[in-house]
Motif scaffolding. Structure first.
Motif, short mmCIF file in Angstrom:
data_model
loop_
_atom_site.label_atom_id
_atom_site.label_comp_id
_atom_site.label_asym_id
_atom_site.label_seq_id
_atom_site.Cartn_x
_atom_site.Cartn_y
_atom_site.Cartn_z
N ALA A 188 0.84 -1.21 0.00
CA ALA A 188 0.00 0.00 0.00
C ALA A 188 0.87 1.26 0.00
CB ALA A 188 -0.93 -0.01 1.22
N ILE A 189 1.95 1.21 0.77
CA ILE A 189 2.88 2.36 0.80
C ILE A 189 3.50 2.57 -0.57
CG2 ILE A 189 5.08 3.19 1.76
CD1 ILE A 189 4.26 1.80 4.41
N ASN A 190 3.90 1.48 -1.21
CA ASN A 190 4.50 1.60 -2.54
C ASN A 190 3.52 2.21 -3.54
OD1 ASN A 190 6.90 0.58 -1.75
ND2 ASN A 190 6.46 -1.51 -2.37
N ILE A 191 2.26 1.80 -3.48
CA ILE A 191 1.28 2.32 -4.44
C ILE A 191 1.12 3.83 -4.27
CG2 ILE A 191 -1.18 2.32 -5.06
CD1 ILE A 191 -1.17 -0.72 -4.46
N ILE A 192 0.89 4.28 -3.05
CA ILE A 192 0.62 5.72 -2.88
C ILE A 192 1.88 6.55 -3.19
CG2 ILE A 192 1.02 5.86 -0.36
CD1 ILE A 192 -1.49 7.79 -0.40
N MET A 193 3.06 5.99 -2.90
CA MET A 193 4.28 6.74 -3.22
C MET A 193 4.47 6.87 -4.74
SD MET A 193 5.44 7.99 -0.53
CE MET A 193 6.96 8.70 -1.17
N GLN A 194 4.08 5.82 -5.45
CA GLN A 194 4.17 5.88 -6.93
C GLN A 194 3.22 6.94 -7.47
OE1 GLN A 194 5.22 3.29 -9.43
NE2 GLN A 194 6.13 1.77 -8.09
N LEU B 4 3.60 9.60 2.90
CA LEU B 4 2.45 9.37 3.78
C LEU B 4 2.70 9.57 5.26
CD1 LEU B 4 1.45 5.60 3.68
CD2 LEU B 4 3.69 6.46 3.07
N HIS B 5 3.94 9.52 5.72
CA HIS B 5 4.14 9.82 7.14
C HIS B 5 4.15 11.32 7.43
CE1 HIS B 5 5.31 5.58 7.24
NE2 HIS B 5 4.76 5.65 8.41
N GLY B 6 4.19 12.12 6.39
CA GLY B 6 4.06 13.56 6.57
C GLY B 6 5.32 14.23 7.10
N VAL B 7 6.35 13.44 7.36
CA VAL B 7 7.55 13.99 7.99
C VAL B 7 8.55 14.38 6.92
CG1 VAL B 7 9.42 13.50 9.61
CG2 VAL B 7 7.21 12.39 9.88
N PHE B 8 9.01 15.60 6.96
CA PHE B 8 9.98 15.98 5.94
C PHE B 8 11.30 16.44 6.54
CE2 PHE B 8 9.40 20.45 6.59
CZ PHE B 8 8.11 20.55 7.03
N HIS B 9 11.39 16.49 7.87
CA HIS B 9 12.66 16.91 8.45
C HIS B 9 12.77 16.45 9.90
CE1 HIS B 9 16.19 19.30 9.18
NE2 HIS B 9 15.64 19.80 10.24
N GLY B 10 13.93 15.95 10.25
CA GLY B 10 14.30 15.87 11.65
C GLY B 10 13.72 14.74 12.48
N ALA B 11 13.17 13.71 11.87
CA ALA B 11 12.54 12.66 12.67
C ALA B 11 13.54 12.00 13.64
CB ALA B 11 11.92 11.61 11.76
N PRO C 71 -11.55 4.24 7.86
CA PRO C 71 -10.21 4.76 8.15
C PRO C 71 -9.09 3.93 7.53
CG PRO C 71 -11.05 3.53 10.04
CD PRO C 71 -12.10 3.42 8.97
N ARG C 72 -9.42 2.93 6.73
CA ARG C 72 -8.39 2.02 6.20
C ARG C 72 -7.81 2.59 4.90
NH1 ARG C 72 -12.37 -0.20 8.76
NH2 ARG C 72 -13.68 0.09 6.93
N ILE C 73 -7.11 3.67 5.05
CA ILE C 73 -6.58 4.42 3.90
C ILE C 73 -5.16 4.91 4.16
CG2 ILE C 73 -8.77 5.31 2.98
CD1 ILE C 73 -7.68 7.93 4.73
N SER C 74 -4.49 5.32 3.09
CA SER C 74 -3.23 6.06 3.20
C SER C 74 -3.43 7.42 2.53
CB SER C 74 -2.10 5.35 2.44
OG SER C 74 -1.86 4.09 2.98
#
Ligand code: SF4
Ligand code: SF4
Length: 307
Positions: free
Chosen positions: A74-80, A101-108, A171-174
């Motif tokens: 599922a992660i691969n599909i949405i990233m594509q 999809l994790h929404g994080v772009f810096h500093g995790a 809620p079963r979405i990405s």
């Protein structure tokens, strides 16, 4: 709908999205995490991409390798979809900032390592130092809340389980987003409620940890501890930084982002926390026949949780 907006939506759907919504500039002030215009000052719109994530019957048996395989796919599909749609926008001459999809772009990583020093825990399990922990964490952790943007873009509603509830998949979405300077026609928020709240309450009923309460409460710490997302008391009390780091590196590697307790509000669930997922399996919205969580479900299983 104007033709460019239509073109982008059709492109994303063809690339594999199940739904696409547009959040316009006027809603940016209402986004409780980093605002899209802080990422791209000339931002006019955010394209929110929604893909179905996990079949509830697969979720019913997690943790399992089957669930891990489905989650990875599922992660691969949405990233594509995200990458292709972002490229399409750039080819049309606009700027785009795609956020996964994790929404994080810096500093995790830094956020977790710096913040953990403030945490302590009593033998009774009471977490101490959360205020400084959260403050430090948020100073270092930059993320965009897809769920709030998706709600603004009419894709669903943040429900009692603190996930975005969509009419079609519950809620079963990405979710993933593209911030762009292209002016696109914004969608309207949904008028009809999607979450049934008191009439339903299944997410609260099946919550393993008591994190969700009938008064719309959500305790992120309880939720995270249910799946061992924060170190057990004896690990924290040993105060061995190397051991703690190793623990968090494992957690970070497991989900591609840090999932540690943040704020006890809807925001924490929407920007980086996870948990056992029972509330997501139990939500009847979008299910033809309701799948109920099993008694053994949601227990920590090192092998599969670290994937
Ligand atoms: S993920 Fe599990 S512990 Fe967290 S709120 Fe949902 S059911 Fe409760
Ligand atoms: S289980 Fe029911 S109350 Fe909970 S989020 Fe889903 S629809 Fe809302």
């Amino acid at each position: 709908m104007d033709s460019f907006t239509k073109e982008i939506k059709e492109f994303a759907i063809k690339a594999g999205a199940d739904d696409v919504g547009i959040a316009g500039k006027e809603c940016f002030q209402r986004i409780p995490t980093v605002r899209p215009d802080q990422l791209l000052p000339q931002a006019e719109s955010v394209i929110v991409i929604c893909c179905r994530r996990m079949n509830a019957r697969v979720g019913q048996y997690q943790p399992s390798w089957n669930a891990v395989e489905h989650r990875t796919a599922a992660i691969n599909i949405i990233m594509q979809v995200l990458l292709q749609t972002s490229g399409f926008i750039e080819d049309k001459g606009y700027e785009s900032f795609p956020i996964g999809l994790h929404g994080v772009f810096h500093g995790a990583g830094d956020a977790a390592h710096n913040a953990i020093k403030h945490l302590d825990i009593t033998q009774e399990g009471e977490i101490l130092g959360r205020e400084n922990f959260e403050k430090t964490y948020w100073e270092n952790y930059k993320c965009l809340s897809h769920m709030h943007l998706a709600e603004e873009a009419g894709l669903g509603e943040i429900g009692w389980c603190r996930g975005l509830i969509t009419p079609r998949f519950g809620p079963r979405i990405s979710l993933a987003s593209i911030v762009t300077d292209a002016f696109l026609e914004p969608d309207k928020k949904l008028e009809e409620p999607v979450c049934k709240k008191e009439e339903c309450g299944k997410c609260v009923e099946y919550c393993r940890s008591g994190a969700l309460t009938p008064d719309y409460g959500y305790n992120a710490t309880k939720c995270m501890m249910q799946m061992g997302e924060i170190p057990p008391a004896e690990v924290i009390n040993r105060k061995d930084e190397k051991e703690l780091r190793r623990y968090f590196i494992a957690q970070t590697a497991s989900v591609g982002g840090v999932r540690i307790p943040t704020l006890d509000t809807a925001t924490s669930r929407t920007v980086g926390s996870g948990g056992c997922g029972m509330c997501i399996v139990a939500c009847p919205t979008g299910q033809r026949r309701q799948v109920k969580p099993l008694a053994t479900q949601g227990k920590l299983s090192i092998g599969t949780n670290l994937m």
